[in-house]
Design a protein around this motif. Sequence first.
Motif, PDB file in Angstrom:
ATOM      1  N   THR A  17      53.989  37.766  37.736  1.00  0.00           N
ATOM      2  CA  THR A  17      53.805  38.869  38.681  1.00  0.00           C
ATOM      3  C   THR A  17      55.043  39.743  38.815  1.00  0.00           C
ATOM      4  OG1 THR A  17      54.445  37.437  40.533  1.00  0.00           O
ATOM      5  CG2 THR A  17      52.103  37.568  40.018  1.00  0.00           C
ATOM      6  N   PHE A  18      56.153  39.332  38.210  1.00  0.00           N
ATOM      7  CA  PHE A  18      57.378  40.125  38.270  1.00  0.00           C
ATOM      8  C   PHE A  18      57.466  41.142  37.133  1.00  0.00           C
ATOM      9  CE2 PHE A  18      58.204  36.088  40.372  1.00  0.00           C
ATOM     10  CZ  PHE A  18      58.664  36.523  41.611  1.00  0.00           C
ATOM     11  N   CYS A  19      56.502  41.105  36.204  1.00  0.00           N
ATOM     12  CA  CYS A  19      56.461  42.098  35.120  1.00  0.00           C
ATOM     13  C   CYS A  19      55.962  43.431  35.661  1.00  0.00           C
ATOM     14  CB  CYS A  19      55.540  41.634  33.990  1.00  0.00           C
ATOM     15  SG  CYS A  19      56.189  40.264  33.028  1.00  0.00           S
ATOM     16  N   ASN A  20      56.497  44.511  35.142  1.00  0.00           N
ATOM     17  CA  ASN A  20      56.103  45.841  35.615  1.00  0.00           C
ATOM     18  C   ASN A  20      54.786  46.318  35.012  1.00  0.00           C
ATOM     19  OD1 ASN A  20      58.418  46.187  37.227  1.00  0.00           O
ATOM     20  ND2 ASN A  20      59.620  46.903  35.482  1.00  0.00           N
ATOM     21  N   GLU A  21      54.496  45.919  33.777  1.00  0.00           N
ATOM     22  CA  GLU A  21      53.294  46.400  33.096  1.00  0.00           C
ATOM     23  C   GLU A  21      52.118  45.454  33.335  1.00  0.00           C
ATOM     24  OE1 GLU A  21      54.056  47.092  28.997  1.00  0.00           O
ATOM     25  OE2 GLU A  21      55.687  48.509  29.359  1.00  0.00           O
ATOM     26  N   THR A  22      50.923  46.027  33.477  1.00  0.00           N
ATOM     27  CA  THR A  22      49.732  45.227  33.684  1.00  0.00           C
ATOM     28  C   THR A  22      49.173  44.748  32.334  1.00  0.00           C
ATOM     29  OG1 THR A  22      48.335  47.216  33.662  1.00  0.00           O
ATOM     30  CG2 THR A  22      49.093  46.410  35.814  1.00  0.00           C
ATOM     31  N   THR A  23      48.265  43.776  32.420  1.00  0.00           N
ATOM     32  CA  THR A  23      47.589  43.242  31.239  1.00  0.00           C
ATOM     33  C   THR A  23      46.120  43.645  31.324  1.00  0.00           C
ATOM     34  OG1 THR A  23      49.093  41.349  31.236  1.00  0.00           O
ATOM     35  CG2 THR A  23      47.080  41.157  29.930  1.00  0.00           C
ATOM     36  N   GLY A  24      45.707  44.555  30.436  1.00  0.00           N
ATOM     37  CA  GLY A  24      44.358  45.087  30.483  1.00  0.00           C
ATOM     38  C   GLY A  24      43.563  44.790  29.226  1.00  0.00           C
ATOM     39  N   VAL A  25      42.515  45.557  29.022  1.00  0.00           N
ATOM     40  CA  VAL A  25      41.624  45.352  27.866  1.00  0.00           C
ATOM     41  C   VAL A  25      42.415  45.440  26.561  1.00  0.00           C
ATOM     42  CG1 VAL A  25      39.634  46.263  26.617  1.00  0.00           C
ATOM     43  CG2 VAL A  25      39.609  46.204  29.123  1.00  0.00           C
ATOM     44  N   LYS A  26      43.317  46.406  26.468  1.00  0.00           N
ATOM     45  CA  LYS A  26      44.115  46.583  25.249  1.00  0.00           C
ATOM     46  C   LYS A  26      44.916  45.324  24.935  1.00  0.00           C
ATOM     47  CE  LYS A  26      47.905  49.461  23.382  1.00  0.00           C
ATOM     48  NZ  LYS A  26      48.938  48.399  23.366  1.00  0.00           N
ATOM     49  N   GLN A  27      45.567  44.763  25.938  1.00  0.00           N
ATOM     50  CA  GLN A  27      46.409  43.586  25.712  1.00  0.00           C
ATOM     51  C   GLN A  27      45.571  42.360  25.346  1.00  0.00           C
ATOM     52  OE1 GLN A  27      46.861  45.746  28.292  1.00  0.00           O
ATOM     53  NE2 GLN A  27      48.784  46.643  27.542  1.00  0.00           N
ATOM     54  N   VAL A  78      46.782  41.050  35.701  1.00  0.00           N
ATOM     55  CA  VAL A  78      45.554  41.340  34.973  1.00  0.00           C
ATOM     56  C   VAL A  78      44.806  42.452  35.706  1.00  0.00           C
ATOM     57  CG1 VAL A  78      43.303  40.384  34.293  1.00  0.00           C
ATOM     58  CG2 VAL A  78      45.385  39.016  34.018  1.00  0.00           C
ATOM     59  N   THR A  79      44.341  43.449  34.971  1.00  0.00           N
ATOM     60  CA  THR A  79      43.649  44.566  35.605  1.00  0.00           C
ATOM     61  C   THR A  79      42.253  44.156  36.060  1.00  0.00           C
ATOM     62  OG1 THR A  79      42.683  45.416  33.541  1.00  0.00           O
ATOM     63  CG2 THR A  79      44.891  46.216  34.146  1.00  0.00           C
ATOM     64  N   ARG A  80      41.794  44.816  37.115  1.00  0.00           N
ATOM     65  CA  ARG A  80      40.439  44.576  37.597  1.00  0.00           C
ATOM     66  C   ARG A  80      39.413  44.929  36.516  1.00  0.00           C
ATOM     67  NH1 ARG A  80      37.523  41.469  40.600  1.00  0.00           N
ATOM     68  NH2 ARG A  80      39.382  41.344  41.909  1.00  0.00           N
ATOM     69  N   GLU A  81      39.716  45.929  35.685  1.00  0.00           N
ATOM     70  CA  GLU A  81      38.786  46.347  34.632  1.00  0.00           C
ATOM     71  C   GLU A  81      38.469  45.199  33.672  1.00  0.00           C
ATOM     72  OE1 GLU A  81      38.424  49.668  31.018  1.00  0.00           O
ATOM     73  OE2 GLU A  81      40.407  49.051  31.779  1.00  0.00           O
ATOM     74  N   VAL A  82      39.495  44.538  33.148  1.00  0.00           N
ATOM     75  CA  VAL A  82      39.230  43.488  32.169  1.00  0.00           C
ATOM     76  C   VAL A  82      38.669  42.247  32.861  1.00  0.00           C
ATOM     77  CG1 VAL A  82      41.525  42.387  32.181  1.00  0.00           C
ATOM     78  CG2 VAL A  82      40.140  42.358  30.111  1.00  0.00           C
ATOM     79  N   PHE A  83      39.077  41.999  34.093  1.00  0.00           N
ATOM     80  CA  PHE A  83      38.503  40.866  34.831  1.00  0.00           C
ATOM     81  C   PHE A  83      37.002  41.052  34.999  1.00  0.00           C
ATOM     82  CE2 PHE A  83      37.176  38.529  38.569  1.00  0.00           C
ATOM     83  CZ  PHE A  83      37.786  37.292  38.388  1.00  0.00           C
ATOM     84  N   VAL A  86      35.007  40.527  31.660  1.00  0.00           N
ATOM     85  CA  VAL A  86      34.785  39.129  31.270  1.00  0.00           C
ATOM     86  C   VAL A  86      33.827  38.442  32.238  1.00  0.00           C
ATOM     87  CG1 VAL A  86      35.878  36.899  30.846  1.00  0.00           C
ATOM     88  CG2 VAL A  86      37.028  39.007  30.142  1.00  0.00           C
ATOM     89  N   LYS A  87      34.052  38.627  33.520  1.00  0.00           N
ATOM     90  CA  LYS A  87      33.183  38.004  34.523  1.00  0.00           C
ATOM     91  C   LYS A  87      31.732  38.441  34.347  1.00  0.00           C
ATOM     92  CE  LYS A  87      32.739  39.563  38.733  1.00  0.00           C
ATOM     93  NZ  LYS A  87      32.999  39.977  40.147  1.00  0.00           N
ATOM     94  N   THR A  88      31.523  39.735  34.147  1.00  0.00           N
ATOM     95  CA  THR A  88      30.168  40.261  33.992  1.00  0.00           C
ATOM     96  C   THR A  88      29.491  39.695  32.757  1.00  0.00           C
ATOM     97  OG1 THR A  88      30.762  42.311  35.130  1.00  0.00           O
ATOM     98  CG2 THR A  88      28.800  42.371  33.731  1.00  0.00           C
ATOM     99  N   LYS A  89      30.242  39.557  31.664  1.00  0.00           N
ATOM    100  CA  LYS A  89      29.659  39.003  30.435  1.00  0.00           C
ATOM    101  C   LYS A  89      29.231  37.556  30.649  1.00  0.00           C
ATOM    102  CE  LYS A  89      28.506  38.331  26.156  1.00  0.00           C
ATOM    103  NZ  LYS A  89      27.190  38.807  25.671  1.00  0.00           N
ATOM    104  N   ILE A  90      30.049  36.774  31.335  1.00  0.00           N
ATOM    105  CA  ILE A  90      29.684  35.377  31.595  1.00  0.00           C
ATOM    106  C   ILE A  90      28.429  35.302  32.454  1.00  0.00           C
ATOM    107  CG2 ILE A  90      30.399  33.246  32.747  1.00  0.00           C
ATOM    108  CD1 ILE A  90      33.305  33.957  31.972  1.00  0.00           C
ATOM    109  N   ILE A  91      28.392  36.077  33.526  1.00  0.00           N
ATOM    110  CA  ILE A  91      27.244  36.038  34.437  1.00  0.00           C
ATOM    111  C   ILE A  91      25.983  36.564  33.762  1.00  0.00           C
ATOM    112  CG2 ILE A  91      26.328  37.085  36.549  1.00  0.00           C
ATOM    113  CD1 ILE A  91      29.156  36.776  37.731  1.00  0.00           C
ATOM    114  N   ASP A  92      26.107  37.639  32.986  1.00  0.00           N
ATOM    115  CA  ASP A  92      24.942  38.169  32.263  1.00  0.00           C
ATOM    116  C   ASP A  92      24.395  37.132  31.275  1.00  0.00           C
ATOM    117  OD1 ASP A  92      25.112  40.528  33.632  1.00  0.00           O
ATOM    118  OD2 ASP A  92      25.961  41.694  31.976  1.00  0.00           O
TER     119      ASP A  92
END
Length: 285
Positions: A17-27, A78-83, A86-92
Amino acid sequence: MKEFRVLAAEFKHETNTFCNETTGVKQFKERYIIQDNDILSYLAGAKVEMGGIIDTVKAEGFTLIPAIAANATPGGLVTREVFELVKTKIIDTIRQNAPIDGIVLSLHGAMVVEDQPDGEGELLEAIRQVVGPKPPIMCSLDLHANITEKMATHANGLFPFDTYPHLDMYDRGCEAARALAKVLREEINLVMKIKKLPILCPLLETNKEPHKPFLDKALHWEKDPRVVSVSIVTGFPYADMVDNCMTVIAQTNNDIALAEHILADIGDGIIAKYRDFVKEAIPVE
């Protein structure tokens, strides 16, 4: 004999959480995001948790339903977008393949989303809301997981690595899937108890003091036929969240009193030696 239908998925990130950059779909894509049957061709037989899960579910003769495998290099929030992706794919996948008899997840345990400190807890809660209380959910975890009450509430079994450096990732995937098989066949009634320890632990090797004597004790307890697994989770100190601490997990076959005894035996011993869990660094000077 009933043919059980088991869903498998992976969502792994160790969040600093001390990193400045987020982890999203690209990462995540830079390591992998794989869906459906592509997971089998990519990870079957691999010496990681999903490899163990896939191999064991198949060996048990169950129908395996792969959903998604998403894994990113450790980094920032972790960005809300990538979360949600993944969550939606599991539930679907759960809804499209209902009824699901059981679920095995490869998680890290120290994922922090940009608006939610307990990423795994939110994911497990969302899955539980869809499948209801009955289907067992087993999770492999990293040794550096930050175990939360929400994770322990919505999962039936947690199986973290025993070692750091991590040498038993495949084994823990196998263990989680085997436990699921035994629960589905009603061979065991898995009960889990956790004890959170007020220790912020640095990244210490498990084959050396002070960790090794306690790991040896956990492995000794696992020789008891009443015991399913015993784990010492050191936590990930670079995830700045309330639940960041060491945790002991004891899982038994329908013996809560034994699980609580194991927690006291190991947990109280670690607390008594808490001053030893300090990493000595060489000063810059």
